[in-house]
Write an enzyme that holds these catalytic residues in place. Structure first.
Site, PDB file in Angstrom:
ATOM      1  N   ASP A   2      -7.876  -5.627   0.327  1.00  2.10           N
ATOM      2  CA  ASP A   2      -8.347  -6.452  -0.785  1.00  2.10           C
ATOM      3  C   ASP A   2      -7.914  -7.902  -0.699  1.00  2.10           C
ATOM      4  OD1 ASP A   2      -9.760  -4.490  -2.062  1.00  2.10           O
ATOM      5  OD2 ASP A   2      -7.964  -3.674  -2.999  1.00  2.10           O
ATOM      6  N   HIS A  57       0.843  -1.187   0.000  1.00  2.00           N
ATOM      7  CA  HIS A  57       0.000   0.000   0.000  1.00  2.00           C
ATOM      8  C   HIS A  57       0.876   1.233   0.000  1.00  2.00           C
ATOM      9  CE1 HIS A  57      -3.183   2.791   1.152  1.00  2.00           C
ATOM     10  NE2 HIS A  57      -4.006   1.867   0.706  1.00  2.00           N
TER      11      HIS A  57
HETATM   12  N1  CMC Z   1       3.945  -7.328  -4.736  1.00  2.00           N
HETATM   13  C1  CMC Z   1       5.292  -7.364  -4.891  1.00  2.00           C
HETATM   14  N2  CMC Z   1       6.071  -6.301  -4.766  1.00  2.00           N
HETATM   15  C2  CMC Z   1       5.483  -5.132  -4.463  1.00  2.00           C
HETATM   16  C3  CMC Z   1       4.090  -5.018  -4.294  1.00  2.00           C
HETATM   17  C4  CMC Z   1       3.327  -6.178  -4.424  1.00  2.00           C
HETATM   18  N3  CMC Z   1       1.994  -6.145  -4.277  1.00  2.00           N
HETATM   19  N4  CMC Z   1       3.776  -3.740  -3.999  1.00  2.00           N
HETATM   20  C5  CMC Z   1       4.941  -3.063  -3.987  1.00  2.00           C
HETATM   21  N5  CMC Z   1       5.962  -3.908  -4.265  1.00  2.00           N
HETATM   22  C6  CMC Z   1       7.389  -3.584  -4.292  1.00  2.00           C
HETATM   23  C7  CMC Z   1       7.773  -2.849  -5.562  1.00  2.00           C
HETATM   24  O1  CMC Z   1       8.198  -3.735  -6.587  1.00  2.00           O
HETATM   25  C8  CMC Z   1       8.897  -1.968  -5.069  1.00  2.00           C
HETATM   26  O2  CMC Z   1      10.046  -2.743  -4.924  1.00  2.00           O
HETATM   27  P1  CMC Z   1      11.497  -2.093  -5.292  1.00  2.00           P
HETATM   28  O3  CMC Z   1      11.671  -0.965  -4.322  1.00  2.00           O
HETATM   29  O4  CMC Z   1      12.448  -3.214  -5.100  1.00  2.00           O
HETATM   30  O5  CMC Z   1      11.404  -1.627  -6.705  1.00  2.00           O
HETATM   31  C9  CMC Z   1       8.461  -1.601  -3.647  1.00  2.00           C
HETATM   32  O6  CMC Z   1       7.618  -2.675  -3.215  1.00  2.00           O
HETATM   33  C10 CMC Z   1       7.673  -0.287  -3.562  1.00  2.00           C
HETATM   34  O7  CMC Z   1       6.634  -0.344  -4.534  1.00  2.00           O
HETATM   35  P2  CMC Z   1       5.936   0.912  -5.178  1.00  2.00           P
HETATM   36  O8  CMC Z   1       5.306   0.513  -6.478  1.00  2.00           O
HETATM   37  O9  CMC Z   1       6.896   2.067  -5.181  1.00  2.00           O
HETATM   38  O10 CMC Z   1       4.840   1.216  -4.119  1.00  2.00           O
HETATM   39  P3  CMC Z   1       3.598   2.134  -4.332  1.00  2.00           P
HETATM   40  O11 CMC Z   1       3.368   2.806  -3.050  1.00  2.00           O
HETATM   41  O12 CMC Z   1       3.744   3.006  -5.526  1.00  2.00           O
HETATM   42  O13 CMC Z   1       2.457   1.079  -4.665  1.00  2.00           O
HETATM   43  C11 CMC Z   1       0.506  -0.206  -4.614  1.00  2.00           C
HETATM   44  C12 CMC Z   1       1.348   0.842  -3.890  1.00  2.00           C
HETATM   45  C13 CMC Z   1      -0.777  -0.459  -3.834  1.00  2.00           C
HETATM   46  C14 CMC Z   1       0.119   0.290  -6.022  1.00  2.00           C
HETATM   47  C15 CMC Z   1       1.350  -1.525  -4.720  1.00  2.00           C
HETATM   48  O14 CMC Z   1       1.706  -1.986  -3.453  1.00  2.00           O
HETATM   49  C16 CMC Z   1       0.631  -2.604  -5.508  1.00  2.00           C
HETATM   50  O15 CMC Z   1       0.689  -2.616  -6.752  1.00  2.00           O
HETATM   51  N6  CMC Z   1      -0.066  -3.552  -4.796  1.00  2.00           N
HETATM   52  C17 CMC Z   1      -0.844  -4.563  -5.472  1.00  2.00           C
HETATM   53  C18 CMC Z   1      -2.178  -4.005  -5.851  1.00  2.00           C
HETATM   54  C19 CMC Z   1      -3.091  -3.853  -4.662  1.00  2.00           C
HETATM   55  O16 CMC Z   1      -3.250  -4.748  -3.848  1.00  2.00           O
HETATM   56  N7  CMC Z   1      -3.767  -2.681  -4.594  1.00  2.00           N
HETATM   57  C20 CMC Z   1      -4.758  -2.414  -3.581  1.00  2.00           C
HETATM   58  C21 CMC Z   1      -4.385  -1.273  -2.672  1.00  2.00           C
HETATM   59  S1  CMC Z   1      -5.484  -1.210  -1.252  1.00  2.00           S
HETATM   60  C22 CMC Z   1      -7.003  -0.788  -1.893  1.00  2.00           C
HETATM   61  C23 CMC Z   1      -7.032   0.564  -2.476  1.00  2.00           C
HETATM   62  O17 CMC Z   1      -6.704   1.537  -1.770  1.00  2.00           O
HETATM   63  O18 CMC Z   1      -7.445   0.687  -3.637  1.00  2.00           O
END
Ligand code: CMC
Length: 427
Positions: free
Chosen positions: A361, A303
């Site tokens: 989720d 998240h």
């Molecule tokens: N699985 C594997 N690796 C992950 C994931 C994941 N679900 N989420 C983040 N990472 C890793 C990412 O690869 C990165 O690693 P590195 O630093 O080595 O490159 C690190 O964690 C930080 O990721 P980020 O993309 O910079 O994080 P973000 O804050 O931009 O992303 C997010 C947040 C929710 C988009 C992401 O965690 C994600 O894609 N999660 C899966 C989708 C999901 O479950 N979304 C629902 C969110 S809760 C409901 C809502 O509010 O809508």
């Protein structure tokens, strides 16, 4: 005089005020930065930017805390009801018994849709994704309810808020019924908000339908868990759309469009698909390896704000167990996969180092499936519940005297000015 932040740019030093909230990080007020230094700030994805002042929801992502108007989400999920949470989000305080009765009446009074609205659904293909129907149908409300689109009139603003909260379950249930080819079920104002919604989704004229208190309570709790979440992507979309003076129905339609994406509201559908794809516990290590090899993400994990267990996920996990027990699916193989996957991920350095925890989720897909919903409906249910958050945030923005049209700037890296070249001289 409070704290200030000094920034030196191009030989000039500017002093910027530091603003303090009730709780949470201070913010540097950069509103004068451009005027005084001819410089913008750069923050794609708004990772360090507070886009507004708000009194509605507070999240401490490191501690895993979520408060609505100061009340912790787990207390609201356990002790309150969705309609009461709607009142709280909109008005700022929990209602007295009399205030609640009036609010309940105002919402139930608006549950029906204009008769002509039903024809609108008929224009869609039966296999349309219900979120496609939601985006358009909610946008179309502005074509039916002109008497609540004057955003400068506080009474009209409140009526549009009531209409939206009241009608969104009716629209969502119709989107579902339409996909099944079953007749639309009209709302019943003698039922609770969640009961009414479940009835509109699952009853058919050929049979009697009786509410199940365990499932109704679970539905209500799921709505509470999704009611608001501060300045997330869809809420910011609603605020940005509303900042131009667009009517509230159009703004909520914009929020629904944003919510649809798999990184946001679409994740519950993706999380269930992922569990199905894994299928059995023995396939988890192979799947987790694929995540570490960055071939895909673990859906329902991670998240932007929570770097700890999402407090909504805890309540959702309990609700999931209750619902599965009630419908006799306690041995659902997907639940086993989810629990084992959670255990492995919470102990694996890849996830631990990145502070990736289950989000709301992770368990919601299994729960909603057990309630009888197909995956395409999951994001619709999220949109239904989030409508109150969107409308409360929209209303707060309109009523904020410092409100301006949202107009971010950019770091331009394209071609510098050049002269047009005639087609025969190109290439
Ligand atoms: N699985 C594997 N690796 C992950 C994931 C994941 N679900 N989420 C983040 N990472 C890793 C990412 O690869 C990165 O690693 P590195 O630093 O080595 O490159 C690190 O964690 C930080 O990721 P980020 O993309 O910079 O994080 P973000 O804050 O931009 O992303 C997010 C947040 C929710 C988009 C992401 O965690 C994600 O894609 N999660 C899966 C989708 C999901 O479950 N979304 C629902 C969110 S809760 C409901 C809502 O509010 O809508």
């Amino acid at each position: 005089m409070g704290d200030t932040a000094k920034i030196g740019i191009g030989g000039k030093t500017v002093e910027l005020p530091v603003l303090k909230g009730t709780t949470g990080p201070d913010v540097v007020d950069i509103r004068k930065l451009y005027a005084e230094t001819d410089t913008f700030t750069y923050d794609p994805g708004f990772t360090s930017t507070a886009s507004c002042e708000s009194k509605i929801t507070f999240i401490d992502g490191d501690a895993g805390i979520l408060l609505h108007r100061g009340y912790p989400i787990d207390q609201l999920a356990e002790k309150s009801s969705f309609l009461e949470v709607c009142y709280l989000l909109l008005h700022g305080e929990l209602p007295t018994a009399a205030e609640y009765a009036t609010f309940d009446h105002n919402i139930t009074y608006h549950t029906m849709l204009h008769e002509q609205f039903d024809r609108f659904f008929m224009g869609f293909r039966r296999d349309a994704h219900p979120m496609a129907i939601m985006v358009s149908a909610v946008g179309a409300l502005s074509a039916f309810y002109h008497d609540s689109t004057n955003i400068d009139d506080p009474e009209q603003r409140m009526i549009s808020a009531h209409r939206m909260i009241a009608k969104i379950p009716t629209i969502a249930a119709r989107a579902y019924k339409y996909s099944l080819g079953q007749p639309f079920v009209h709302p019943r104002n003698d039922l609770s908000y969640a009961e009414n919604f479940l009835k509109m989704c699952f009853s058919v004229p050929a049979e009697d339908w009786k509410p199940n208190p365990v499932l109704t309570r679970a539905m209500d709790r799921i709505f509470i868990l999704h009611a608001d979440h501060e300045q997330n992507a869809s809420t910011s979309t609603v605020r940005l759309a509303g900042s131009s003076g667009a009517n509230p129905f159009a703004c909520i339609a914009a929020g629904i469009a944003c919510l649809w994406g798999p990184s946001h509201g679409g994740a519950n559908e993706e999380a269930l698909n992922m569990l199905k794809e894994i299928g059995t516990v023995d396939r988890i290590p192979e799947y987790v390896q694929g995540v570490k090899d960055r071939r895909y993400r673990l859906m329902g994990f991670g998240h932007r704000v929570y770097k700890n267990y999402d407090p909504r996920a805890k309540v959702m996990q309990t609700t999931c167990h209750e619902v599965l027990a009630e419908v006799g699916h306690s041995d659902d193989p997907l639940l086993k996969v989810a629990m084992e996957l959670e255990k492995i991920a919470l102990n694996d350095p890849y996830f631990v180092e990145r502070k990736l925890y289950p989000n709301v989720d992770f368990y919601s897909g299994i729960t909603l499936r057990a309630l009888g919903f197909p995956p395409e409906m999951f994001t619709v249910l999220f949109a239904l519940a989030r409508t109150v958050g969107w409308i409360a945030q929209w209303k707060e923005m309109i009523e904020d005297p410092s409100q301006k049209i949202g107009r971010p700037r950019q770091l331009y890296t394209g071609a510098p000015q050049r002269d047009y070249v005639a087609v025969e001289k190109r290439g």
